[in-house]
Design a protein around this motif. Sequence first.
Motif, PDB file in Angstrom:
ATOM      1  N   SER A   1     -19.761  10.751  -8.035  1.00  0.00           N
ATOM      2  CA  SER A   1     -18.379  10.861  -7.576  1.00  0.00           C
ATOM      3  C   SER A   1     -17.837  12.278  -7.752  1.00  0.00           C
ATOM      4  O   SER A   1     -17.114  12.795  -6.883  1.00  0.00           O
ATOM      5  CB  SER A   1     -17.503   9.868  -8.340  1.00  0.00           C
ATOM      6  N   ALA A   2     -18.170  12.906  -8.875  1.00  0.00           N
ATOM      7  CA  ALA A   2     -17.707  14.275  -9.100  1.00  0.00           C
ATOM      8  C   ALA A   2     -18.316  15.235  -8.090  1.00  0.00           C
ATOM      9  O   ALA A   2     -17.619  16.092  -7.540  1.00  0.00           O
ATOM     10  CB  ALA A   2     -18.048  14.711 -10.519  1.00  0.00           C
ATOM     11  N   LEU A   3     -19.606  15.095  -7.846  1.00  0.00           N
ATOM     12  CA  LEU A   3     -20.255  15.947  -6.845  1.00  0.00           C
ATOM     13  C   LEU A   3     -19.641  15.733  -5.468  1.00  0.00           C
ATOM     14  O   LEU A   3     -19.415  16.696  -4.712  1.00  0.00           O
ATOM     15  CB  LEU A   3     -21.759  15.652  -6.810  1.00  0.00           C
TER      16      LEU A   3
ATOM     17  N   VAL B   1     -16.215  17.507  -0.937  1.00  0.00           N
ATOM     18  CA  VAL B   1     -15.105  17.235  -0.003  1.00  0.00           C
ATOM     19  C   VAL B   1     -14.019  18.286  -0.138  1.00  0.00           C
ATOM     20  O   VAL B   1     -13.437  18.735   0.860  1.00  0.00           O
ATOM     21  CB  VAL B   1     -14.543  15.821  -0.256  1.00  0.00           C
ATOM     22  N   THR B   2     -13.736  18.707  -1.358  1.00  0.00           N
ATOM     23  CA  THR B   2     -12.711  19.736  -1.567  1.00  0.00           C
ATOM     24  C   THR B   2     -13.088  21.032  -0.868  1.00  0.00           C
ATOM     25  O   THR B   2     -12.236  21.706  -0.275  1.00  0.00           O
ATOM     26  CB  THR B   2     -12.524  19.988  -3.074  1.00  0.00           C
TER      27      THR B   2
ATOM     28  N   ALA C   1     -13.528   7.476  -0.508  1.00  0.00           N
ATOM     29  CA  ALA C   1     -14.357   6.676   0.392  1.00  0.00           C
ATOM     30  C   ALA C   1     -15.820   7.113   0.330  1.00  0.00           C
ATOM     31  O   ALA C   1     -16.733   6.283   0.264  1.00  0.00           O
ATOM     32  CB  ALA C   1     -13.833   6.805   1.826  1.00  0.00           C
ATOM     33  N   ALA C   2     -16.050   8.420   0.345  1.00  0.00           N
ATOM     34  CA  ALA C   2     -17.421   8.930   0.286  1.00  0.00           C
ATOM     35  C   ALA C   2     -18.063   8.603  -1.051  1.00  0.00           C
ATOM     36  O   ALA C   2     -19.261   8.304  -1.126  1.00  0.00           O
ATOM     37  CB  ALA C   2     -17.420  10.439   0.521  1.00  0.00           C
TER      38      ALA C   2
ATOM     39  N   PRO D   1     -11.559  16.911  -8.673  1.00  0.00           N
ATOM     40  CA  PRO D   1     -11.655  18.266  -8.098  1.00  0.00           C
ATOM     41  C   PRO D   1     -10.479  18.612  -7.189  1.00  0.00           C
ATOM     42  O   PRO D   1     -10.166  19.792  -7.014  1.00  0.00           O
ATOM     43  CB  PRO D   1     -12.968  18.206  -7.300  1.00  0.00           C
ATOM     44  N   LEU D   2      -9.808  17.586  -6.634  1.00  0.00           N
ATOM     45  CA  LEU D   2      -8.681  17.841  -5.747  1.00  0.00           C
ATOM     46  C   LEU D   2      -7.396  18.101  -6.530  1.00  0.00           C
ATOM     47  O   LEU D   2      -6.521  18.835  -6.066  1.00  0.00           O
ATOM     48  CB  LEU D   2      -8.454  16.663  -4.798  1.00  0.00           C
ATOM     49  N   VAL D   3      -7.275  17.509  -7.709  1.00  0.00           N
ATOM     50  CA  VAL D   3      -6.012  17.596  -8.448  1.00  0.00           C
ATOM     51  C   VAL D   3      -6.141  18.420  -9.727  1.00  0.00           C
ATOM     52  O   VAL D   3      -5.156  18.608 -10.437  1.00  0.00           O
ATOM     53  CB  VAL D   3      -5.485  16.183  -8.796  1.00  0.00           C
ATOM     54  N   GLY D   4      -7.334  18.900 -10.004  1.00  0.00           N
ATOM     55  CA  GLY D   4      -7.572  19.588 -11.266  1.00  0.00           C
ATOM     56  C   GLY D   4      -7.089  21.018 -11.328  1.00  0.00           C
ATOM     57  O   GLY D   4      -7.091  21.618 -12.404  1.00  0.00           O
TER      58      GLY D   4
END
Length: 225
Positions: free
Chosen positions: A84-86, A91-92, A107-108, A130-133
């Motif tokens: 999930s982190a990868l 995606v980011t 979703a991915a 990664p999007l909100v960090g």
Amino acid sequence: MVRRWLAFRPALLAGANWRERVIAAVGALIGIAATSLIGGWLDASAHIGVLLVASMGASAVLVFVVPSSPLAQPWPVAGGHLVSALTGVAVTRLLGTGPLAAGTAVAAAILAMSLLRCLHPPGGGTALLPLVGGPAVAAQGFGFAFLPVEFNALVLLAVGFVFHRFSGHSYPHRALPLPDHPRLAPQDIDAALAETGETFDISHEDLEALLERAERHARARRVRR
């Protein structure tokens, strides 16, 4: 009044009782505290950003409250967070940090975890990190998936292994052996599951054993009558 209200509230999970909840709470306390403590020992000059990943709190609920769940086993915990982190980092980099990127990341992650047989619900939260960090996480790139995310997951699992040696639960979970002559065939259970169209948080082996034992108790009750 509060005690009376609690007494008549139905348990959310089958087999739940206050003794098990207290044991689970102690395990979560130890697990998250150890994860945070060990993470704090890392050299602050390494600039790894977030040392304790928030989604580990959700993983602690699974590992310590429902250690028999297929979603709480070691590979789903370790693999689910890593994948999930990868996915979130990828995606980011492709879509940025907007609403579309957030939805795509989760979703991915669900699809990737399902494909790799490591579905772990807290992974949905990890995919969003990664999007909100902020800049601290963005600067780590794909390394964020390994440190601190996978590092946190492995520490939590290590505590789970040790703790459940004393809690009375098997972890990693192993289903209890079935009686010698079960009356329910596996294909009967598969047909019943297909008929419901639902996904249940229990392994096929545990469900089979539970149904067989329930049937055996029903037969004994009929004999006593």
